[in-house]
Design a protein around this motif. Structure first.
Motif, mmCIF file in Angstrom:
data_model
loop_
_atom_site.group_PDB
_atom_site.id
_atom_site.type_symbol
_atom_site.label_atom_id
_atom_site.label_comp_id
_atom_site.label_asym_id
_atom_site.label_seq_id
_atom_site.Cartn_x
_atom_site.Cartn_y
_atom_site.Cartn_z
ATOM 1 N N LEU A 1 -49.787 75.078 26.750
ATOM 2 C CA LEU A 1 -48.709 75.485 27.658
ATOM 3 C C LEU A 1 -48.142 74.214 28.290
ATOM 4 C CD1 LEU A 1 -47.230 77.697 29.383
ATOM 5 C CD2 LEU A 1 -49.250 77.774 30.850
ATOM 6 N N ASP B 1 -46.318 81.268 40.843
ATOM 7 C CA ASP B 1 -46.445 80.441 39.642
ATOM 8 C C ASP B 1 -47.811 79.759 39.590
ATOM 9 O OD1 ASP B 1 -43.835 81.246 39.384
ATOM 10 O OD2 ASP B 1 -43.023 79.278 38.910
ATOM 11 N N ALA C 1 -43.894 76.777 31.942
ATOM 12 C CA ALA C 1 -44.988 77.513 32.600
ATOM 13 C C ALA C 1 -44.488 78.239 33.834
ATOM 14 C CB ALA C 1 -46.131 76.563 32.945
ATOM 15 N N LEU D 1 -53.055 73.548 29.866
ATOM 16 C CA LEU D 1 -51.776 73.372 30.568
ATOM 17 C C LEU D 1 -51.511 71.879 30.694
ATOM 18 C CD1 LEU D 1 -49.340 74.165 32.339
ATOM 19 C CD2 LEU D 1 -50.920 74.419 34.269
ATOM 20 N N ALA E 1 -53.826 81.377 33.471
ATOM 21 C CA ALA E 1 -53.679 80.949 32.067
ATOM 22 C C ALA E 1 -54.770 79.943 31.709
ATOM 23 C CB ALA E 1 -52.290 80.346 31.842
ATOM 24 N N ASP F 1 -45.208 72.184 30.741
ATOM 25 C CA ASP F 1 -44.149 72.284 31.749
ATOM 26 C C ASP F 1 -43.679 70.891 32.130
ATOM 27 O OD1 ASP F 1 -43.140 74.827 33.619
ATOM 28 O OD2 ASP F 1 -42.675 72.843 34.417
ATOM 29 N N LEU G 1 -50.386 82.301 38.413
ATOM 30 C CA LEU G 1 -50.240 82.595 36.979
ATOM 31 C C LEU G 1 -50.747 81.426 36.132
ATOM 32 C CD1 LEU G 1 -46.764 84.386 36.956
ATOM 33 C CD2 LEU G 1 -48.879 85.332 36.037
ATOM 34 N N GLN G 2 -50.400 80.220 36.535
ATOM 35 C CA GLN G 2 -50.857 79.050 35.764
ATOM 36 C C GLN G 2 -52.377 78.936 35.811
ATOM 37 O OE1 GLN G 2 -48.530 76.069 37.734
ATOM 38 N NE2 GLN G 2 -46.648 76.660 36.676
ATOM 39 N N SER H 1 -46.297 81.488 31.454
ATOM 40 C CA SER H 1 -47.702 81.604 31.883
ATOM 41 C C SER H 1 -48.274 82.961 31.519
ATOM 42 C CB SER H 1 -47.825 81.379 33.393
ATOM 43 O OG SER H 1 -47.464 80.059 33.708
ATOM 44 N N THR I 1 -46.270 72.312 40.810
ATOM 45 C CA THR I 1 -45.598 73.606 40.902
ATOM 46 C C THR I 1 -44.831 73.679 42.208
ATOM 47 O OG1 THR I 1 -47.410 74.531 39.660
ATOM 48 C CG2 THR I 1 -45.974 76.098 40.770
#
Ligand SMILES: Cc1cc2nc3c(=O)[nH]c(=O)nc-3n(C[C@H](O)[C@H](O)[C@H](O)COP(=O)(O)OP(=O)(O)OC[C@H]3O[C@@H](n4cnc5c(N)ncnc54)[C@H](O)[C@@H]3O)c2cc1C
Length: 367
Positions: free
Chosen positions: A31, A99, A11, A113, A106, A33, A102-103, A16, A38
């Motif tokens: 998704l 990040d 991710a 996620l 998503a 990770d 973006l996550q 993402s 993060t």
């Protein structure tokens, strides 16, 4: 639970962005990770105007990023210095901020996620995880970035086989001296066998990223902080910027960055994105732009032809990388060589249009 239409492994920006595009199309996306939180990945703090435009299409505008405006590129090589206005307004922003946004986008688009899931292999349309699960889907998007992934070797370009490139990162605390010295520029300090890039980010701190051949680190007894200190002593302009560094913070490091590698190979149902599709030398190239462009192209290919479109997608992405990679490799080779770095810096100051041309020509246009 029904199997997802697609699983995206990683991710970061590539994964993402693909999740946003696929989930917006109504697909059921998982998704994954390996990180539970993060963090500030190494590296990617400089975002060009093209990358900012791509982010805007994903629903992330400049205001939500809230980074530092970047108008100039400043080059240092020995005694030489050049400063060139960029063709567009760029931005310095932390990976943690980017990040996270973006996550969140998503998830808002409908993707699931799952954090803390470490993928270990991809076999016959399924992802194996470290805790023993097998997750199947019609298509898999591999977006694990700079981290190697078993079964998908990445050979660097020939010029670095004997002496691989490693990446280092140190966050410089916000300080009036840093604001005065760096201002609204992205700085590139060139030295023998590497470079240091510096840009200020949203909270005024500096993101200092280095790509250096391993032999340089060996000369500093494999100690990243010792290497930075010796570079600061040898390069007074870099030394000034390091003057307020917080040496109690660890210098992040990643080994064997396979600059120049790219692939045209894939299989039906497997899309390779971002640094798992190609690793552009970061002195002139923009890996974040490539990450987003590859995701955009993969989403378009999936919508058109589903998993069967993966091989054609991979070949056309590799073709789109040919010219930007050739130029970014050349700029890296000129920049890491003390005999040519000064000339390159002088050329950039005499011909600003040349620097702007390079910054255009090293971007990936994937569709
Ligand atoms: C020194 C240096 C400086 C750079 N500076 C810039 C710059 O200023 N601007 C720029 O545009 N680019 C820069 N780059 C390049 C940029 O960092 C990368 O191209 C970009 O991060 C690629 O994005 P990605 O999504 O493919 O991978 P990544 O950003 O590496 O993200 C990969 C994600 O996958 C996850 N992951 C990894 N392995 C697994 C696993 N097994 N299972 C589950 N999850 C996993 C990770 O936790 C991570 O979240 C730089 C690179 C280097 C080395």
């Amino acid at each position: 639970m029904t199997a997802p239409d697609a699983i995206i492994v990683g991710a970061g920006p590539a994964g993402s962005a693909a999740a946003i595009g696929l989930a917006r199309g109504g697909d059921n996306i998982l998704l994954l990770d390996r990180a539970r939180e993060t963090g500030d990945a190494l590296c990617g703090g400089f975002l060009s105007w093209q990358t900012l435009a791509r982010l805007e299409m994903l629903g992330i505008d400049r205001a939500s990023l809230g980074g530092q405006s970047v108008r100039f590129v400043r080059l240092f090589a020995g005694e030489r210095r050049s400063e060139t206005m960029l063709p567009g307004e760029a931005m310095g922003v932390s990976r943690r901020r980017l990040d996270s946004l973006l996550q969140a986008a998503a998830v808002a688009a409908g993707a699931d996620l799952e954090r803390g899931v470490h993928a270990t292999a991809i076999d016959e349309g399924a992802v194996q995880t470290r805790d023993g699960a097998t997750l199947a889907a019609r298509s898999i998007f591999l977006a694990t970035g700079k981290h190697g992934f078993r079964g998908f070797p990445r050979e660097p370009a020939g010029w670095q086989r004997g002496d691989p490139v490693i990446g280092l990162r140190l966050r410089l605390p916000a300080h009036p001296a840093l604001a005065r010295l760096v201002g609204n520029a992205v700085e590139l300090h060139l030295f023998d066998r590497g470079y240091a890039g510096l840009v200020r980010q949203e909270d005024g701190s500096g993101n200092l990223c280095l790509a250096v051949h391993k032999s340089r680190l060996d000369e500093a007894n494999s100690d990243p902080a010792a290497l930075l200190l010796s570079l600061g002593n040898a390069l007074p302009r870099l030394g000034e910027r390091l003057a307020h560094a917080d040496w109690s913070r660890a210098v992040d490091a990643i080994g064997h960055v396979p600059y120049g590698w790219r692939t045209a190979e894939s299989a039906p149902g497997l899309f390779r994105l971002g640094d798992q599709a190609g690793v552009i030398p970061s002195l002139a190239g923009e890996g974040m732009g490539l990450a987003l462009a590859s995701a955009d192209a993969a989403v378009a290919a999936w919508r058109h032809g589903g998993g069967d479109a993966a091989p054609v997608f991979q070949r056309s992405l590799a073709a789109a990388m040919t010219r930007p990679f050739a130029l970014a490799n050349l700029v890296w080779r000129l920049g890491e060589n003390p005999r040519t770095a000064g000339g390159m810096t002088r050329a950039a100051s005499l011909f600003p249009s040349l620097a702007r041309m390079v910054s255009h020509a090293t971007r990936i246009d994937s569709r």
